[in-house]
Design a protein around this motif. Sequence first.
Motif, PDB file in Angstrom:
ATOM      1  N   VAL A   3      20.710   5.076   5.392  1.00  0.00           N
ATOM      2  CA  VAL A   3      19.585   4.339   4.810  1.00  0.00           C
ATOM      3  C   VAL A   3      18.270   4.978   5.250  1.00  0.00           C
ATOM      4  N   ALA A   7      15.495   6.800   2.865  1.00  0.00           N
ATOM      5  CA  ALA A   7      14.096   6.384   2.877  1.00  0.00           C
ATOM      6  C   ALA A   7      13.180   7.560   3.209  1.00  0.00           C
ATOM      7  N   SER A  50      10.795  -5.298  -1.569  1.00  0.00           N
ATOM      8  CA  SER A  50      12.235  -5.543  -1.677  1.00  0.00           C
ATOM      9  C   SER A  50      12.834  -5.926  -0.337  1.00  0.00           C
ATOM     10  N   LEU A  51      12.326  -5.335   0.737  1.00  0.00           N
ATOM     11  CA  LEU A  51      12.830  -5.678   2.065  1.00  0.00           C
ATOM     12  C   LEU A  51      12.470  -7.112   2.431  1.00  0.00           C
ATOM     13  N   GLY A  54      14.633  -9.330   0.386  1.00  0.00           N
ATOM     14  CA  GLY A  54      16.006  -9.305   0.873  1.00  0.00           C
ATOM     15  C   GLY A  54      16.209 -10.214   2.071  1.00  0.00           C
ATOM     16  N   SER A 138      14.088   0.579  -3.848  1.00  0.00           N
ATOM     17  CA  SER A 138      13.726  -0.839  -3.772  1.00  0.00           C
ATOM     18  C   SER A 138      14.818  -1.745  -4.330  1.00  0.00           C
ATOM     19  N   PRO A 141      18.617  -2.012  -1.795  1.00  0.00           N
ATOM     20  CA  PRO A 141      18.754  -2.980  -0.699  1.00  0.00           C
ATOM     21  C   PRO A 141      18.971  -4.406  -1.192  1.00  0.00           C
ATOM     22  N   MET A 144      22.466  -4.835  -2.206  1.00  0.00           N
ATOM     23  CA  MET A 144      23.280  -4.935  -0.988  1.00  0.00           C
ATOM     24  C   MET A 144      23.177  -6.318  -0.367  1.00  0.00           C
ATOM     25  N   PHE A 145      21.964  -6.877  -0.345  1.00  0.00           N
ATOM     26  CA  PHE A 145      21.782  -8.218   0.198  1.00  0.00           C
ATOM     27  C   PHE A 145      22.557  -9.250  -0.620  1.00  0.00           C
ATOM     28  N   TRP A 234      26.586   2.777  -0.736  1.00  0.00           N
ATOM     29  CA  TRP A 234      27.392   1.644  -0.285  1.00  0.00           C
ATOM     30  C   TRP A 234      28.688   2.133   0.377  1.00  0.00           C
TER      31      TRP A 234
END
Length: 242
Positions: A3, A7, A50-51, A54, A138, A141, A144-145, A234
Amino acid sequence: MIVLLAAAAVFALDVYAVVLVLLRAAVYRVHLYRPMLVNLGLSFVPVPLSLVAGFGFLLFVHYRSHPLESASVLEGVLAVMALALPTCAWLLMFPNSVYLITELNFSHRVENTPVPLWYDIVQTLALTLSGIANAILSLAPLQMFVIIGQQNGNQVTVESWVFSGVVILLGAVGVYLGRYLRFNSWDVRHPVSMARKLSSHLRERGKGLEALGFVITHATLVALLYVPLFLFAWGSLVAAGL
């Protein structure tokens, strides 16, 4: 680790695109095309949003899983707001990332410019790729969440793909609205005016079919890039013991 590497790679691409835009003006003594820098900055905004969204989603999932243990009504409201507010902000800003695809029309070039075509090709392609990379960074994640929040182990769920598919489709719609109707993300403050302009636009001959073709074409391109990259990321996280 993957990750952080992803980034870092996206950030490096963003910086490279900015440097090319600045060097274009400095080396070839032409006017600095500021809209490119503004658009690039806007394309990065969905990444931190997005973080935040999430973590808001995980907070909401935790509250929903333990509604009667210790959480008050106020905490429940805060959990909903922690999810809804950043998610809405992210969704409104997301089209600004994929919007950079439209920079490939080379509208910044003027007749008799001293800038070589090869330079503008590389500069604009770097700008476009940085926007797509920001979009992927963006969106991934949040998907994934969604998977983690569903507590289905390491399986990529259908619901998460539906989520990403809807976002990509809405992103393409946003790009069309931005390019052809000159709407910005913050124009949602005037929904009636937006609806009136959109209705008038789509009533023009051939505009509805053009809009449909634009949205499907752009969404398909982003999806073809996003799906394999997400599956690779993933799979790497799962293999690392996520």
